[in-house]
Design a protein around this motif. Sequence first.
Motif, PDB file in Angstrom:
ATOM      1  N   GLY A 193       0.845  -1.209  -0.101  1.00 59.23           N
ATOM      2  CA  GLY A 193      -0.078  -0.075   0.009  1.00 59.23           C
ATOM      3  C   GLY A 193       0.922   1.272  -0.017  1.00 59.23           C
ATOM      4  N   LEU A 194       2.271   1.131  -0.081  1.00 62.09           N
ATOM      5  CA  LEU A 194       2.954   2.578  -0.155  1.00 62.09           C
ATOM      6  C   LEU A 194       2.933   2.860  -1.613  1.00 62.09           C
ATOM      7  N   SER A 195       3.271   4.397  -1.627  1.00 62.19           N
ATOM      8  CA  SER A 195       3.260   4.762  -2.840  1.00 62.19           C
ATOM      9  C   SER A 195       4.512   4.483  -3.661  1.00 62.19           C
ATOM     10  N   PHE A 196       4.638   4.842  -5.064  1.00 61.74           N
ATOM     11  CA  PHE A 196       5.669   4.450  -5.710  1.00 61.74           C
ATOM     12  C   PHE A 196       7.149   5.016  -5.178  1.00 61.74           C
ATOM     13  N   GLU A 197       6.974   6.375  -4.720  1.00 63.67           N
ATOM     14  CA  GLU A 197       8.181   7.127  -4.410  1.00 63.67           C
ATOM     15  C   GLU A 197       8.870   6.263  -2.979  1.00 63.67           C
ATOM     16  N   ARG A 198       7.666   5.923  -1.893  1.00 63.21           N
ATOM     17  CA  ARG A 198       8.174   5.352  -0.877  1.00 63.21           C
ATOM     18  C   ARG A 198       8.750   3.962  -1.026  1.00 63.21           C
ATOM     19  N   SER A 199       8.156   3.312  -1.877  1.00 64.69           N
ATOM     20  CA  SER A 199       8.337   1.788  -2.383  1.00 64.69           C
ATOM     21  C   SER A 199       9.902   1.797  -2.836  1.00 64.69           C
ATOM     22  N   PHE A 200       9.893   2.893  -3.831  1.00 68.57           N
ATOM     23  CA  PHE A 200      11.276   2.965  -4.732  1.00 68.57           C
ATOM     24  C   PHE A 200      12.579   3.266  -3.744  1.00 68.57           C
ATOM     25  N   GLY A 201      12.153   4.001  -2.696  1.00 65.57           N
ATOM     26  CA  GLY A 201      13.129   4.469  -1.700  1.00 65.57           C
ATOM     27  C   GLY A 201      13.758   3.338  -0.580  1.00 65.57           C
TER      28      GLY A 201
ATOM     29  N   CYS B 191      16.447   9.597  -5.909  1.00 64.86           N
ATOM     30  CA  CYS B 191      15.236   9.958  -4.892  1.00 64.86           C
ATOM     31  C   CYS B 191      15.573  11.281  -4.476  1.00 64.86           C
ATOM     32  N   GLU B 192      16.857  11.628  -4.221  1.00 61.48           N
ATOM     33  CA  GLU B 192      17.272  12.829  -3.450  1.00 61.48           C
ATOM     34  C   GLU B 192      17.166  13.860  -4.702  1.00 61.48           C
ATOM     35  N   ARG B 193      17.109  13.578  -6.120  1.00 62.27           N
ATOM     36  CA  ARG B 193      16.979  14.664  -6.828  1.00 62.27           C
ATOM     37  C   ARG B 193      15.576  14.946  -7.069  1.00 62.27           C
ATOM     38  N   TRP B 194      14.624  13.944  -7.254  1.00 59.63           N
ATOM     39  CA  TRP B 194      13.132  14.437  -7.235  1.00 59.63           C
ATOM     40  C   TRP B 194      12.527  14.796  -5.903  1.00 59.63           C
ATOM     41  N   ASP B 195      13.112  14.246  -4.896  1.00 61.03           N
ATOM     42  CA  ASP B 195      12.587  15.069  -3.504  1.00 61.03           C
ATOM     43  C   ASP B 195      13.004  16.558  -3.277  1.00 61.03           C
ATOM     44  N   THR B 196      14.281  16.793  -3.983  1.00 56.33           N
ATOM     45  CA  THR B 196      14.610  18.249  -3.765  1.00 56.33           C
ATOM     46  C   THR B 196      14.055  19.216  -4.911  1.00 56.33           C
ATOM     47  N   GLY B 197      13.325  18.517  -6.075  1.00 60.42           N
ATOM     48  CA  GLY B 197      12.801  19.371  -7.026  1.00 60.42           C
ATOM     49  C   GLY B 197      13.794  19.667  -7.968  1.00 60.42           C
TER      50      GLY B 197
ATOM     51  N   MET C  57      14.768  17.467 -10.449  1.00 65.13           N
ATOM     52  CA  MET C  57      14.288  16.730 -11.577  1.00 65.13           C
ATOM     53  C   MET C  57      13.106  16.196 -11.341  1.00 65.13           C
ATOM     54  N   SER C  58      12.110  15.931 -12.365  1.00 66.71           N
ATOM     55  CA  SER C  58      10.911  15.413 -12.311  1.00 66.71           C
ATOM     56  C   SER C  58      11.358  14.162 -12.123  1.00 66.71           C
ATOM     57  N   ARG C  59      10.172  13.312 -11.836  1.00 68.38           N
ATOM     58  CA  ARG C  59      10.518  11.962 -11.595  1.00 68.38           C
ATOM     59  C   ARG C  59      10.814  10.966 -12.775  1.00 68.38           C
ATOM     60  N   GLU C  60      10.523  11.339 -13.702  1.00 65.03           N
ATOM     61  CA  GLU C  60      10.520  10.739 -15.131  1.00 65.03           C
ATOM     62  C   GLU C  60      12.127  11.120 -15.487  1.00 65.03           C
ATOM     63  N   GLU C  61      12.516  12.210 -15.430  1.00 67.92           N
ATOM     64  CA  GLU C  61      13.879  12.679 -15.558  1.00 67.92           C
ATOM     65  C   GLU C  61      15.012  12.099 -14.823  1.00 67.92           C
ATOM     66  N   ALA C  62      14.407  12.032 -13.525  1.00 71.84           N
ATOM     67  CA  ALA C  62      15.429  11.290 -12.474  1.00 71.84           C
ATOM     68  C   ALA C  62      15.538   9.863 -12.811  1.00 71.84           C
ATOM     69  N   LEU C  63      14.759   9.206 -13.262  1.00 71.42           N
ATOM     70  CA  LEU C  63      14.474   7.665 -13.704  1.00 71.42           C
ATOM     71  C   LEU C  63      15.343   7.648 -15.074  1.00 71.42           C
ATOM     72  N   ARG C  64      15.233   8.474 -16.058  1.00 75.73           N
ATOM     73  CA  ARG C  64      15.888   8.455 -17.270  1.00 75.73           C
ATOM     74  C   ARG C  64      17.474   8.530 -16.826  1.00 75.73           C
ATOM     75  N   GLN C  65      17.824   9.565 -15.863  1.00 73.75           N
ATOM     76  CA  GLN C  65      19.223   9.918 -15.480  1.00 73.75           C
ATOM     77  C   GLN C  65      19.701   8.456 -14.767  1.00 73.75           C
ATOM     78  N   LEU C  66      18.920   7.716 -14.118  1.00 74.32           N
ATOM     79  CA  LEU C  66      19.450   6.386 -13.642  1.00 74.32           C
ATOM     80  C   LEU C  66      19.666   5.508 -14.699  1.00 74.32           C
ATOM     81  N   GLU C  67      18.967   5.594 -15.917  1.00 81.33           N
ATOM     82  CA  GLU C  67      18.989   4.525 -17.002  1.00 81.33           C
ATOM     83  C   GLU C  67      20.464   4.935 -17.698  1.00 81.33           C
TER      84      GLU C  67
END
Length: 218
Positions: A91-99, A117-123, A125-135
């Motif tokens: 039942g956790l959100s995606f952000e909390r599950s990802f963390g 996680c730090e990048r999208w938490d601090t604003g 990057m957007s969530r999609e941009e941060a995931l693309r950065q991980l890729e």
Amino acid sequence: MIARAGLSEHATPIGAYIVRAGETMAAMVVGGVAGGLFSPELSGVLAIVGAVAGFRRVPSALRATAAFRNAEMERHLSEMLEVVVLGLRSGLSFERSFGLYPRYFDTGLAHSMLRVCERWDTGLMSREEALRQLEAEYDSALLSRVVGSMIRSLRFGTSIADALESTAVEAREAHRAQMEEKVAKVAVKMMVPVGTLILPAMLLLVLGPVMLELVEGF
């Protein structure tokens, strides 16, 4: 190559070019001096060989580091996906599950995910941009499929847990196939040391007494 080697926070392209130029010059000088002890011609040849070796050393080191880091990531990818799915099923959100994974695990993939996680938490990057950065930090088709599945599910509102669960099975099977391939290649790689080291010794041990008897007979 710097990003995929995990050195984005410690090195820059300009720094890498400076190190590459320095190693090229140093290797060229060492080769020229070593060859100059014998002849001018050999000095020129070794200087060229040293320059080529020095010029290629930095990219080779970065590629080797990136390959090792990529293999280590794929070994833990299925584990990470299972943790994220477990959080989503709870039942956790995606952000909390990802963390959850970078919070409780100490791997190279966990460290990369923590930066995401730090990048999208601090604003930053957007969530999609941060995931693309991980890729972009890894040269892995499997991770690209995982990130693409996450982004599509988040964008269109489909069940991300089901998508990641099937991807985790795929990642586990892909890693098992890679391990089986490496094991199958071991026998082929062992032929070289066996043929050059062990086989001559065995022939000498078996044929040595026979040859000695023939020599004594003459």
